[in-house]
Design a protein around this motif. Structure first.
Motif, PDB file in Angstrom:
ATOM      1  N   PRO A  44       0.872  -1.268  -0.021  1.00  0.00           N
ATOM      2  CA  PRO A  44      -0.024   0.080  -0.139  1.00  0.00           C
ATOM      3  C   PRO A  44       0.632   1.404  -0.195  1.00  0.00           C
ATOM      4  CG  PRO A  44      -0.821  -1.597   1.637  1.00  0.00           C
ATOM      5  CD  PRO A  44       0.455  -2.146   1.250  1.00  0.00           C
ATOM      6  N   VAL A  45       2.092   1.299   0.550  1.00  0.00           N
ATOM      7  CA  VAL A  45       2.908   2.474   0.523  1.00  0.00           C
ATOM      8  C   VAL A  45       3.430   2.639  -0.740  1.00  0.00           C
ATOM      9  CG1 VAL A  45       5.087   3.226   1.247  1.00  0.00           C
ATOM     10  CG2 VAL A  45       3.802   1.819   2.949  1.00  0.00           C
ATOM     11  N   MET A  46       3.372   1.850  -1.724  1.00  0.00           N
ATOM     12  CA  MET A  46       3.604   2.064  -3.252  1.00  0.00           C
ATOM     13  C   MET A  46       2.678   3.067  -3.674  1.00  0.00           C
ATOM     14  SD  MET A  46       3.708  -0.645  -6.425  1.00  0.00           S
ATOM     15  CE  MET A  46       1.936  -0.867  -6.008  1.00  0.00           C
ATOM     16  N   LEU A  47       1.565   2.504  -3.414  1.00  0.00           N
ATOM     17  CA  LEU A  47       0.306   3.045  -4.073  1.00  0.00           C
ATOM     18  C   LEU A  47       0.243   4.592  -3.660  1.00  0.00           C
ATOM     19  CD1 LEU A  47      -2.325   3.204  -5.688  1.00  0.00           C
ATOM     20  CD2 LEU A  47      -3.487   2.264  -3.857  1.00  0.00           C
ATOM     21  N   GLN A  48       0.385   4.840  -2.179  1.00  0.00           N
ATOM     22  CA  GLN A  48       0.664   6.152  -1.847  1.00  0.00           C
ATOM     23  C   GLN A  48       1.591   6.777  -2.238  1.00  0.00           C
ATOM     24  OE1 GLN A  48      -1.891   7.147   1.068  1.00  0.00           O
ATOM     25  NE2 GLN A  48      -1.326   8.982  -0.213  1.00  0.00           N
ATOM     26  N   THR A  49       2.559   6.320  -2.403  1.00  0.00           N
ATOM     27  CA  THR A  49       3.849   7.204  -3.189  1.00  0.00           C
ATOM     28  C   THR A  49       3.597   7.826  -4.679  1.00  0.00           C
ATOM     29  OG1 THR A  49       5.383   5.820  -2.003  1.00  0.00           O
ATOM     30  CG2 THR A  49       6.306   7.071  -3.934  1.00  0.00           C
ATOM     31  N   LEU A  50       2.789   6.711  -5.223  1.00  0.00           N
ATOM     32  CA  LEU A  50       2.259   7.218  -6.583  1.00  0.00           C
ATOM     33  C   LEU A  50       1.400   8.331  -6.537  1.00  0.00           C
ATOM     34  CD1 LEU A  50       1.945   3.715  -8.219  1.00  0.00           C
ATOM     35  CD2 LEU A  50       3.587   5.201  -8.816  1.00  0.00           C
ATOM     36  N   LEU A  51       0.272   8.344  -5.589  1.00  0.00           N
ATOM     37  CA  LEU A  51      -0.571   9.143  -5.566  1.00  0.00           C
ATOM     38  C   LEU A  51      -0.144  10.740  -5.222  1.00  0.00           C
ATOM     39  CD1 LEU A  51      -3.463   7.064  -3.859  1.00  0.00           C
ATOM     40  CD2 LEU A  51      -3.554   7.867  -6.130  1.00  0.00           C
ATOM     41  N   ASP A  52       0.853  10.360  -4.118  1.00  0.00           N
ATOM     42  CA  ASP A  52       1.170  11.703  -3.529  1.00  0.00           C
ATOM     43  C   ASP A  52       2.214  12.353  -4.627  1.00  0.00           C
ATOM     44  OD1 ASP A  52      -0.036  11.462  -1.319  1.00  0.00           O
ATOM     45  OD2 ASP A  52       1.661  10.373  -0.079  1.00  0.00           O
ATOM     46  N   GLY A  53       2.796  11.541  -5.291  1.00  0.00           N
ATOM     47  CA  GLY A  53       4.038  11.977  -6.430  1.00  0.00           C
ATOM     48  C   GLY A  53       3.169  12.761  -7.559  1.00  0.00           C
ATOM     49  N   GLY A  54       2.132  12.377  -7.824  1.00  0.00           N
ATOM     50  CA  GLY A  54       1.382  12.921  -9.084  1.00  0.00           C
ATOM     51  C   GLY A  54       1.725  12.185 -10.290  1.00  0.00           C
ATOM     52  N   THR A  55       2.449  11.099 -10.112  1.00  0.00           N
ATOM     53  CA  THR A  55       3.239  10.599 -11.531  1.00  0.00           C
ATOM     54  C   THR A  55       1.938   9.532 -12.243  1.00  0.00           C
ATOM     55  OG1 THR A  55       4.048   8.646 -10.164  1.00  0.00           O
ATOM     56  CG2 THR A  55       5.550  10.372 -10.749  1.00  0.00           C
ATOM     57  N   ASP A  63      14.178   9.525 -20.775  1.00  0.00           N
ATOM     58  CA  ASP A  63      15.188  10.016 -20.068  1.00  0.00           C
ATOM     59  C   ASP A  63      15.159   9.913 -18.397  1.00  0.00           C
ATOM     60  OD1 ASP A  63      16.948  10.621 -22.126  1.00  0.00           O
ATOM     61  OD2 ASP A  63      16.446  12.677 -22.029  1.00  0.00           O
ATOM     62  N   GLU A  64      13.615  10.097 -18.104  1.00  0.00           N
ATOM     63  CA  GLU A  64      13.373  10.140 -16.691  1.00  0.00           C
ATOM     64  C   GLU A  64      13.190   8.608 -16.371  1.00  0.00           C
ATOM     65  OE1 GLU A  64       9.697  11.280 -13.627  1.00  0.00           O
ATOM     66  OE2 GLU A  64       9.576  11.753 -16.018  1.00  0.00           O
ATOM     67  N   ALA A  65      12.878   7.942 -17.168  1.00  0.00           N
ATOM     68  CA  ALA A  65      12.846   6.187 -17.052  1.00  0.00           C
ATOM     69  C   ALA A  65      14.182   5.708 -16.566  1.00  0.00           C
ATOM     70  CB  ALA A  65      12.359   5.395 -18.037  1.00  0.00           C
ATOM     71  N   ARG A  66      15.305   6.323 -17.533  1.00  0.00           N
ATOM     72  CA  ARG A  66      16.699   5.676 -17.283  1.00  0.00           C
ATOM     73  C   ARG A  66      17.104   6.335 -15.854  1.00  0.00           C
ATOM     74  NH1 ARG A  66      17.113   6.812 -22.900  1.00  0.00           N
ATOM     75  NH2 ARG A  66      17.466   8.772 -22.534  1.00  0.00           N
ATOM     76  N   LEU A  89      10.977  -1.857  -8.190  1.00  0.00           N
ATOM     77  CA  LEU A  89      10.671  -0.581  -9.096  1.00  0.00           C
ATOM     78  C   LEU A  89       9.865  -0.849 -10.254  1.00  0.00           C
ATOM     79  CD1 LEU A  89      11.277   2.247  -9.957  1.00  0.00           C
ATOM     80  CD2 LEU A  89      13.409   1.636 -10.968  1.00  0.00           C
ATOM     81  N   ARG A  90      10.135  -2.267 -10.998  1.00  0.00           N
ATOM     82  CA  ARG A  90       9.481  -2.802 -11.964  1.00  0.00           C
ATOM     83  C   ARG A  90       7.852  -2.787 -11.774  1.00  0.00           C
ATOM     84  NH1 ARG A  90       6.225  -7.234 -14.405  1.00  0.00           N
ATOM     85  NH2 ARG A  90       7.134  -7.730 -16.073  1.00  0.00           N
ATOM     86  N   ARG A  91       7.484  -3.377 -10.481  1.00  0.00           N
ATOM     87  CA  ARG A  91       6.285  -3.521  -9.800  1.00  0.00           C
ATOM     88  C   ARG A  91       5.516  -2.152  -9.713  1.00  0.00           C
ATOM     89  NH1 ARG A  91       3.056  -7.331  -7.674  1.00  0.00           N
ATOM     90  NH2 ARG A  91       4.562  -8.969  -7.991  1.00  0.00           N
ATOM     91  N   ARG A  92       6.233  -1.398  -9.286  1.00  0.00           N
ATOM     92  CA  ARG A  92       5.671   0.058  -9.124  1.00  0.00           C
ATOM     93  C   ARG A  92       5.426   0.732 -10.449  1.00  0.00           C
ATOM     94  NH1 ARG A  92       9.139   4.891  -6.498  1.00  0.00           N
ATOM     95  NH2 ARG A  92       9.785   5.074  -8.734  1.00  0.00           N
ATOM     96  N   GLU A  93       6.389   0.666 -11.345  1.00  0.00           N
ATOM     97  CA  GLU A  93       6.070   1.450 -12.512  1.00  0.00           C
ATOM     98  C   GLU A  93       5.065   0.703 -13.653  1.00  0.00           C
ATOM     99  OE1 GLU A  93       7.303   4.259 -13.567  1.00  0.00           O
ATOM    100  OE2 GLU A  93       8.639   4.485 -11.846  1.00  0.00           O
ATOM    101  N   THR A 111       1.523   3.721 -24.038  1.00  0.00           N
ATOM    102  CA  THR A 111       1.831   2.680 -23.159  1.00  0.00           C
ATOM    103  C   THR A 111       2.648   1.702 -23.599  1.00  0.00           C
ATOM    104  OG1 THR A 111      -0.543   2.434 -22.401  1.00  0.00           O
ATOM    105  CG2 THR A 111       0.669   0.487 -22.112  1.00  0.00           C
ATOM    106  N   MET A 112       2.987   1.371 -25.135  1.00  0.00           N
ATOM    107  CA  MET A 112       3.844   0.466 -25.348  1.00  0.00           C
ATOM    108  C   MET A 112       5.328   1.278 -25.318  1.00  0.00           C
ATOM    109  SD  MET A 112       2.276  -1.521 -28.704  1.00  0.00           S
ATOM    110  CE  MET A 112       1.820  -0.136 -29.520  1.00  0.00           C
ATOM    111  N   ALA A 113       5.460   2.479 -25.618  1.00  0.00           N
ATOM    112  CA  ALA A 113       6.481   3.473 -25.578  1.00  0.00           C
ATOM    113  C   ALA A 113       7.085   3.575 -24.189  1.00  0.00           C
ATOM    114  CB  ALA A 113       6.391   4.633 -25.994  1.00  0.00           C
ATOM    115  N   GLU A 114       6.266   3.634 -23.040  1.00  0.00           N
ATOM    116  CA  GLU A 114       6.826   3.637 -21.664  1.00  0.00           C
ATOM    117  C   GLU A 114       7.287   2.237 -21.332  1.00  0.00           C
ATOM    118  OE1 GLU A 114       5.327   6.100 -18.378  1.00  0.00           O
ATOM    119  OE2 GLU A 114       3.374   6.213 -19.415  1.00  0.00           O
ATOM    120  N   LEU A 115       6.553   1.182 -21.564  1.00  0.00           N
ATOM    121  CA  LEU A 115       6.757  -0.052 -21.275  1.00  0.00           C
ATOM    122  C   LEU A 115       8.367  -0.436 -22.037  1.00  0.00           C
ATOM    123  CD1 LEU A 115       3.441  -2.041 -21.648  1.00  0.00           C
ATOM    124  CD2 LEU A 115       5.058  -1.642 -19.424  1.00  0.00           C
ATOM    125  N   SER A 116       8.550   0.038 -23.195  1.00  0.00           N
ATOM    126  CA  SER A 116       9.847  -0.232 -23.853  1.00  0.00           C
ATOM    127  C   SER A 116      10.899   0.689 -23.074  1.00  0.00           C
ATOM    128  CB  SER A 116       9.540  -0.132 -25.319  1.00  0.00           C
ATOM    129  OG  SER A 116       8.496  -0.737 -25.995  1.00  0.00           O
TER     130      SER A 116
END
Length: 279
Positions: A44-55, A63-66, A89-93, A111-116
């Motif tokens: 659940p902390v991962m979810l809260q981080t995603l929500l709080d960070g706005g990502t 570049d950001e992925a790298r 990290l992979r699970r979170r992304e 979606t495909m571009a981000e996964l790649s």
């Protein structure tokens, strides 16, 4: 969704109370993906981080992925922590990307571009970290003229074309520029060095642990398939395709894309393969 525990429900309800974009999609992301529901239940902390960070509300550029993946790999002190941190990290992304997809905030191409882009980053960061550790124990692989060599990972198939999806494995070929040996106290041939590195990279990416895996890795598109060496020099790669290359391999090479190694080495490999792909 019964897979969602009360702690995760509480996080979502607090977010829905303040975020208009989340109100519109509500529980769709859990209904559409058991993976998202399970992942949020596990952490659940991962979810809260995603929500709080706005990502969740924006795409992640290559570049950001790298930067994200490189930072996670740089913190690892050994192979075990590298495997753990990359998987988490992979699970979170993947949750973030799946959420955006299910909510309708990203189209299929995005979606495909981000996964790649993340796959490129995971493979590149893992290879770089493992290579640094192997340098420390075996020395630096060098050409007969003394230039340092690095592993060139060639992405094939969906990853090579930038069309990775959530269930894709990654098709790879491992190559290095020139034969030679390492400069350590106990030299080994470059081929042996890069085969060892490739074996470790496959393990880091594909071995299933308590945190899952990063990618299933398929090496069967390399010269001679499973019967061939795991890593080959540019000379051997070029000779194989010019002598033994079949039409399907030419078509497969249309999607080939070097994703690791020095920029000069990547360009040189692409130029050497061009006469086979485009007769």
């Amino acid at each position: 969704n019964p897979a969602v525990p009360r702690s995760v429900e509480a996080v979502i309800r607090r977010a829905l109370a303040t975020a208009g974009a989340l109100k519109r999609v509500r529980w769709r992301f859990f209904a559409c993906s058991d993976y998202v529901a399970e992942s949020c239940a596990r952490d659940p902390v991962m979810l809260q981080t995603l929500l709080d960070g706005g990502t969740l509300l924006r795409a992640c550029l290559p570049d950001e992925a790298r930067r994200r993946v490189t930072a996670a790999a740089a913190r690892a002190q050994d192979e075990a922590t590298l495997m753990r941190d990359l998987r988490r990290l992979r699970r979170r992304e993947w949750v973030r990307i799946a959420w955006r997809d299910a909510a309708g905030w990203a189209n299929a191409e995005e979606t495909m571009a981000e996964l790649s882009a993340f796959a490129d980053a995971f493979i590149g960061a893992a290879a770089e970290r493992l290579e640094a550790w192997q340098h420390a124990s075996l020395g630096t692989p060098r050409s007969p003229a003394g230039s340092a060599q690095s592993l060139v990972v060639v992405a094939m198939g969906k990853l090579g074309a930038g069309e990775l999806n959530f269930s894709s494995d990654v098709d790879l070929i491992f190559a290095f520029a020139e034969d030679g040996s390492t400069d350590g106290p106990h030299p080994v041939a470059n081929e042996e060095y890069f085969i060892r590195l490739g074996q470790t990279l496959i393990k880091v990416l594909s071995e299933v642990t308590a945190d899952g895996f990063v990618f299933r890795t398929d090496m069967r598109l390399r010269p001679f398939g499973d019967a061939g060496p795991l890593a080959v020099s540019f000379d051997d790669l070029e000779e194989y395709y010019q002598t033994h290359g079949r039409p399907w391999e030419r078509y497969a090479m249309l999607r080939a894309r070097p994703i690791t190694g020095a920029a000069a080495a990547r360009s040189r490999l692409a130029e050497r393969l061009r006469p086979f792909v485009y007769r």
